[in-house]
Design a protein around this motif. Structure first.
Motif, mmCIF file in Angstrom:
data_model
loop_
_atom_site.group_PDB
_atom_site.id
_atom_site.type_symbol
_atom_site.label_atom_id
_atom_site.label_comp_id
_atom_site.label_asym_id
_atom_site.label_seq_id
_atom_site.Cartn_x
_atom_site.Cartn_y
_atom_site.Cartn_z
ATOM 1 N N HIS A 85 -9.663 1.475 0.863
ATOM 2 C CA HIS A 85 -9.980 2.558 2.178
ATOM 3 C C HIS A 85 -11.418 2.551 2.110
ATOM 4 N N HIS A 102 -4.744 -0.234 5.367
ATOM 5 C CA HIS A 102 -4.382 0.498 6.430
ATOM 6 C C HIS A 102 -5.440 0.326 7.553
ATOM 7 N N CYS A 148 -6.294 3.742 -2.459
ATOM 8 C CA CYS A 148 -7.302 4.633 -2.092
ATOM 9 C C CYS A 148 -8.261 5.390 -3.038
ATOM 10 N N HIS A 183 0.836 -1.177 0.009
ATOM 11 C CA HIS A 183 -0.096 -0.139 0.013
ATOM 12 C C HIS A 183 0.708 1.354 -0.166
ATOM 13 N N TYR A 233 -12.879 9.777 0.076
ATOM 14 C CA TYR A 233 -12.691 10.802 -0.976
ATOM 15 C C TYR A 233 -13.709 11.227 -1.792
HETATM 16 ZN ZN LIG Z 1 -6.036 5.428 2.396
#
Ligand SMILES: [Zn+2]
Length: 536
Positions: free
Chosen positions: A222, A252, A92, A63, A194
């Protein structure tokens, strides 16, 4: 026998990446590959005396965001000095392609918090392969294994429009994903916090991810929420994998915010249960209790709709400000309340190109002088306007024991979640950009004994390579690519701190990528033997 060898690594303790205890062996390298493992007599063009050192496969970081900065830093200094020989990129939901020229300005805005602000990218590419041709042409010191970002795909089709995708738009998104997979992408990533990725419904992602199944490609996520709605978000990730029969990587993995600490016991159990039902789900974790992302991730998704300009307009609007504030204060905002999770004093400014004096300061320090109203939110909105909404941040919102729990799980690999940078690049990036892997080996293996050396090496070599489906990498085996790291197990440690992040680690002596030395006696050689890898 040995005259064809380019490099001979003599007498090291070889940890082959399987998790087995070390074996004393020499390693002979020629033509970019590992030619022999065993007792090798005779000469090579270069001999590395490795007695007392560990010789392991080069680290495979599952990652990273290196694709966003690699053109500016092709020597990948911050990574190869840690021993990372292959970086999975495009995580992500963020990738540099595919590009719809009509939405290029929106794409630049979407990625801008993560790009090198004073570097001219040129933006001459449209497809993933065109982008990576450019990277390879320039030369790169480590291997890159690309994912394609779902946010980038959605933006190409629909910009920052938060509405549902039509059937036509879905068809175009599938086509862009399929093309990226045909060009060699290892899978698709989402960044469901996001915009515009966050505008996608679960059903939309389920449908799009169906394309991955036909290619045996990975879904890396993510998740939508890593705090109060962590369990629901994991259910969503499991569903996306389970309904499509695709492999899932929870990126993560963490439980953000004090109220959620300890929830990783439940999430790891949920992953075990999903695996019992046949869902190939794993997670990854970085060895720090602070995260890092763009400052706008503090705002609710609706405030960011339409891009940065629209967001700045809303920040000047009385009504929008009070609506945002109410969401924070009453904790009713849509999305993750990261201000609550970290607190004003737990949020440090990373890179703030327009106002460098804020770098390294906490929001509490910054806002203390700003708000005569005794209202941190008003001060915060004003400050965001002052910096044009453009900054990264480091957030302290995790629990050390959760980090250790996830690191110790059989399901996790260890990752950096960082990007390529170099001393002199400025800003106060999260120290993981320089320190992740030496910290794993120094702090968590040697000092705290959270996991064994063999297991730590396995989690960052054969396990991550296997999850991606890398061919002939991640183990010390004859015939495999010669990606090798030689380190001092009694010395290896990270030196980068939150205050002073631009520090190389100690104890990583040699790093070899595709049979070429990129780090020699702890110093960069400047060689760029890296390749852009392709699935299958
Ligand atoms: Zn991320």
């Amino acid at each position: 026998m040995t005259e064809e060898l380019d490099i001979l690594i003599k007498g090291g303790n070889v940890l082959d990446g399987t998790g087995n205890p070390w074996l004393r062996a020499d390693i002979g390298i020629g033509g970019g590959k590992i030619k022999r493992v065993g007792v090798i007599s005779g000469q090579a063009k270069e001999t590395i005396e490795a007695s007392g050192f560990v010789v392991a496969p080069g680290f495979v970081d599952l990652h990273t965001h290196n694709d966003l900065t690699i053109l500016a830093h092709p020597n990948a200094e911050s990574y190869v000095m840690q021993g990372v020989t292959t970086a999975c990129v495009g995580n992500c939901g963020l990738s540099m392609a595919p590009v719809n020229p009509a939405n290029l300005n929106l794409l630049k805005r979407y990625l801008s918090p993560f790009l090198v602000s004073d570097f001219d990218y040129g933006w001459q590419w449209k497809t993933l392969s065109e982008y990576y041709d450019r990277v390879e042409k320039q030369g790169v010191s480590q291997n890159l294994a690309p994912l394609v970002g779902q946010g980038t795909i959605r933006l190409a089709v629909k910009g920052f429009d938060s509405g549902e995708v039509s059937q036509d738009e879905m068809a175009t998104m599938k086509q862009l994903l399929e093309q990226s997979l045909k060009e060699g992408a290892f899978g698709m990533s989402t960044g469901l916090i996001y915009p515009p990725g966050s505008y996608s419904t679960t059903e939309e992602v389920v449908e799009l991810a169906g394309v991955l199944a036909r290619y045996g490609a990975l879904y890396a996520t993510h998740m939508r929420n890593e705090g109060d709605k962590l369990l629901e978000s994991l259910e969503e990730a499991v569903r996306i994998g389970e309904e499509n029969g695709v492999a899932v990587e929870v990126s993560h993995h963490k439980a953000a915010g004090k109220a959620n600490w300890g929830k990783v016991d439940a999430t790891l159990r949920m992953m075990e249960q999903a695996r019992k039902r046949g869902v190939e789900i794993n997670c990854d974790v970085y060895p720090y209790t602070a995260g890092s992302t763009t400052i706008t991730a503090l705002l609710p998704a609706w405030a960011q709709e339409g891009g940065v300009e629209r967001m700045l307009e809303r920040l000047q609007d009385r009504e929008a400000r009070s609506l945002m504030k109410r969401g924070f204060v009453e904790d009713t905002m849509e999305g993750e309340n990261l201000i609550k999770a970290a607190g004003w004093d737990g949020i440090l400014i990373g890179a703030c190109p327009s106002n460098k004096e804020y770098e390294g300061k906490s929001l509490e320090q910054i806002l203390r002088g700003k708000s005569e109203l005794d209202d941190p939110y008003e001060g915060f909105f004003d400050w965001l306007l002052e910096i044009g909404g453009h900054s990264t941040m480091v957030l302290f919102h995790m629990d050390e024991s959760d980090v250790k729990t996830v690191m110790s799980s059989p399901l996790s690999s260890i990752i950096s979640d960082a990007w390529v940078t170099a001393p002199g690049a400025g800003g106060k990036p999260h120290p993981r950009v320089y320190g992740t892997f030496p910290r794993l080996l120094g702090k968590y293996v040697r000092e705290e004994k959270t996991l064994s050396l063999e297991d730590a090496v396995r989690k960052v070599t054969s396990m991550s390579a296997g999850k991606l489906g890398l061919q002939n990498r991640g183990l010390v085996r004859e015939g495999f690519w010669a990606d090798i790291v030689v380190f001092a197990p009694d010395k290896v440690i990270d030196k980068a701190t939150y205050d002073d992040p631009h520090q190389y680690p100690e104890g990583i002596n040699y790093v070899i990528v595709n049979g070429e030395v990129v780090v020699e006696k702890g110093m960069l050689t400047g060689a760029r033997p890296g390749k852009v890898l392709k699935r299958g």
